[in-house]
Scaffold this active site. Structure first.
Site, PDB file in Angstrom:
ATOM      1  N   LEU A   1      12.766 -22.735  48.164  1.00 31.20           N
ATOM      2  CA  LEU A   1      11.687 -23.883  48.667  1.00 31.20           C
ATOM      3  C   LEU A   1      12.026 -24.277  50.143  1.00 31.20           C
ATOM      4  CD1 LEU A   1      10.884 -26.114  45.676  1.00 31.20           C
ATOM      5  CD2 LEU A   1       9.340 -24.427  46.730  1.00 31.20           C
TER       6      LEU A   1
ATOM      7  N   LYS B   1      12.981 -32.635  41.569  1.00 30.55           N
ATOM      8  CA  LYS B   1      13.710 -31.527  42.285  1.00 30.55           C
ATOM      9  C   LYS B   1      15.219 -31.459  41.678  1.00 30.55           C
ATOM     10  CE  LYS B   1      15.357 -28.342  45.422  1.00 30.55           C
ATOM     11  NZ  LYS B   1      16.419 -27.921  44.520  1.00 30.55           N
TER      12      LYS B   1
ATOM     13  N   CYS C   1      53.575 -31.345  64.195  1.00 36.55           N
ATOM     14  CA  CYS C   1      53.355 -30.841  62.695  1.00 36.55           C
ATOM     15  C   CYS C   1      53.759 -31.725  61.600  1.00 36.55           C
ATOM     16  CB  CYS C   1      53.418 -29.390  62.712  1.00 36.55           C
ATOM     17  SG  CYS C   1      53.425 -28.757  60.899  1.00 36.55           S
TER      18      CYS C   1
END
Length: 671
Positions: free
Chosen positions: A81, A113, A405
């Site tokens: 759909l 739905k 990091c």
């Protein structure tokens, strides 16, 4: 290939991947809304530049099937759909229908739905014969045995005026109350809880252990049908009511109306009441009631023109941000994750969500203890939408993206296109090493049984393992001394290493997790350069000529294979541990030289006496033909069997050459 073609192909690949996650695995990673943005972008580009491909996601339904289950062909295609998210787009759909009929009134049927798994049931003489998933729209996985455990599906239809042959379509789902009970039981038995009702329903339909199915209480709701050589009614609504009398469940909430006001009121009502319903819904479906008008309106390649799904916006909940953590990925990308006071959305408790990248984090301007709004995008993916702007005298601590990091403290680099920050300390960043090793020994690569993240992380942290070679020297004592690793796991891992003797070239390339080198690129490299020795001698100019491999991926790949450490690992795997990397072998093409079918684009329709469809396709491909599933001007030959479909009618209309089975056998015997 120009920039536009590259952009189109990238969008197609992305959508094919997301279709696979949604339709085959039941595990989407983006929301419906995000999917629709990508889909509409591709649709506009294809239309504007006239680059429409018949294999494009804009023209196909569902996903290519990767399941090991046998497949059933649907009698008629299971279409998707078209989704709309705004009132304006719904009104566009409504006015188009009125203009087409040139009348003031058209009756529509509005249903819920459902957020379940689409299935197709084939009934012959009122008896259930086959059940399939949606699959790729043309065929789906055979789930007939499992469907017998869904008590709400009649095995035999009782009543009068029942068609001899018909397809009943609907959604299989699990009711909220049953889902809660299952998770409570799992919690009591100290088992893992299920993440969502939809994923559980999807997994249950593909289960091989029938004992599990009895406890899962699957539920079926019908929302469509196809009837053959039989007239029931011209009204979809009236037929639905007949189907209900036959013993099927239909939408709990349903209206039949021609009024825009009533349809919009129904939408608002369901949007407000959806959490009180006993199953998950994510919008309403609006369909033309008149079946004759439906035929006139017709269908697109993947969706009908007579129906749409009007989806609900994402539900938002307010909560308090507690902290943001930063995670290092396999390729070094840094992803911020928000942790907040747990909130319940659509029945699921969520307590964290990805913040994607530095750009997204800076845009939100987040602080510890900020009040934030959280949603489940498409009722699936947790997402931080925005923060509440309030005047406060308190000094809140702002969250900054790290310069280094979080794992190895190396300085980060940022890419301009993806807006992602990366740790480039490839060999010494522990988090990257762990994730690369998990990938190396996963199912897609070396596939060592029971060697998962828990064991790999412990071996990296405690034993100092840093590359794949370290794992090939594993012994029983080392494994047995790790936490939560018993004799059975240890034995399985060591046996798996002993049995592992060879690997395909494309999987070997893939296993190293080179940035940008996924399954598609790995196969292209293997196909173009055939063996490992040639690949290890590659230069940038050699690789850049391969279609679909850009400068960035080329640079990453060449840097990897030219690195001394990486080459040492590859040589040790081959020489010290006798791992045979299989060269890429081309299929025999000798038959193609004089083939009548060489370079022809062929469509097959109907049933054949001497061949199954699969065997027939393989024969033609080996003779140099390209097989198409849908009719178009590109098709230059149609092979017709018994009981052909509508494709024959269109083929004749387009003037395409048609040959029947006997003529085909004569031509194939000459090759």
């Amino acid at each position: 290939m120009n920039k536009i073609e590259k952009k189109i192909k990238l969008l197609q690949k992305s959508l094919i991947y997301h279709n696979y996650l949604y339709f085959c695995l039941g595990k989407p990673v983006i929301s419906d809304h995000e999917y629709d943005i990508l889909f509409n972008k591709l649709k506009l580009l294809e239309k504007k530049y006239k680059k429409i491909y018949f294999s494009s996601p804009t023209r196909t339904i569902g996903s290519k099937i990767f399941s090991k289950l046998s497949l059933n062909k649907h009698l008629t295609p299971m279409l998707s759909l078209e989704n709309v998210f705004t009132e304006k787009k719904f009104l566009n759909f409504y006015t188009k229908i009125l203009k087409y009929k040139n009348e003031f009134l058209v009756n529509f049927v509005c249903e819920l739905k459902l957020d379940g798994i689409a299935v197709n049931l084939i009934y012959k003489n009122g008896v259930l014969r086959k059940a399939s998933t949606r699959g790729d729209g043309e065929k789906g996985e055979d789930i007939t045995q499992n469907i017998f455990f869904v008590k709400s599906i009649p095995i035999k239809i009782n009543g009068k005026n029942i068609p001899k042959l018909m397809e009943i379509r609907g959604e299989v789902l699990i009711l909220k109350k049953d889902f809660i009970k299952l998770n409570k039981k799992n919690s009591f038995l100290k088992r893992n809880k299920f993440s969502s009702a939809r994923n559980l329903a999807s997994g249950s339909l593909l289960q091989k252990n029938f004992l599990n199915l009895k406890n899962r209480k699957l539920f079926f709701i019908c929302h469509g049908f196809e009837v053959f050589n039989f007239f029931l009614d011209n009204s979809y609504y009236n037929i639905l009511l007949k189907i209900k009398k036959w013993g099927f469940n239909i939408s709990e909430k349903i209206i039949y109306s021609s009024s825009i006001k009533k349809i919009l009121k129904f939408y608002s009502q369901i949007k407000n009441e959806r959490f009180l319903l006993n199953y998950d819904v994510d919008g309403i479906v609006i369909k033309v009631d008149d079946l004759k008008l439906r035929k006139k309106l017709g269908v697109r390649s993947r969706s009908p023109r007579w129906a749409i799904a009007y989806k609900f916006p994402n539900q938002e909940k307010k909560t308090i941000l507690k902290k943001v953590t930063f995670h290092v990925g396999r390729t070094g990308s840094i992803t911020p994750v928000a942790h907040f006071v747990p909130v319940k959305i659509s029945g699921i408790t969520i307590k964290k969500a990805s913040l994607h990248n530095k750009f997204f984090l800076d845009k939100l301007n987040l602080h510890i203890n900020d009040r934030i709004f959280v949603c489940r995008a498409g009722d699936v993916i947790p997402q931080v939408v925005r923060k509440e702007t309030i005047n406060t005298k308190k000094r809140l601590i702002r969250i900054h993206f790290p310069e280094k990091c979080p794992s190895c403290r190396s300085f980060l680099e940022i890419t301009s296109k993806s807006k992602k920050n990366f740790c480039t300390n490839y060999f010494f960043c522990l988090e990257q090493i762990k994730k690369r090793l998990v990938y190396f020994f996963s199912k897609t690569s070396f596939k060592i049984k029971d060697l998962g993240p828990n064991i790999i992380n412990q071996l990296v942290d405690k034993m100092g393992f840093r590359n794949p070679i370290d794992f090939f020297g594993l012994d029983f004592h080392t494994l047995n001394n790790l936490k939560n690793v018993g004799k059975k796991f240890s034995k399985n891992i060591l046996t798996s290493f002993k049995k592992f003797k060879s690997i395909n070239l494309d999987k070997f390339i893939l296993s190293f997790g080179i940035h940008g080198v996924g399954q598609v690129v790995s196969k292209k490299i293997a196909k173009n350069f055939k063996n490992l020795n040639k690949i290890l001698d590659l230069k940038e100019e050699d690789l850049i000529e391969v279609c679909g491999i850009g400068k960035k991926i080329t640079k990453n790949f060449i840097n990897f294979i030219q690195n001394k450490n990486n080459r040492n690992i590859i040589f040790k795997l081959i020489n010290n541990y006798n791992i045979h990397v299989k060269s890429y072998k081309k299929k025999d093409k000798n038959n193609k030289k004089f083939s009548f079918f060489l370079n022809k684009t062929i469509l097959i329709t109907g049933v054949f006496k001497d061949f199954s469809r699969k065997v027939l396709c393989n024969k033609l491909k080996n003779l140099g033909a390209e097989i198409k599933k849908s009719i178009s001007k590109k098709v230059n030959l149609v092979i017709q069997g018994k009981n052909p479909g509508k494709k024959i009618f269109y083929a004749k209309k387009l003037g395409i050459k048609i040959i029947k089975e006997n003529d085909f056998l004569k031509k194939i015997s000459k090759n």
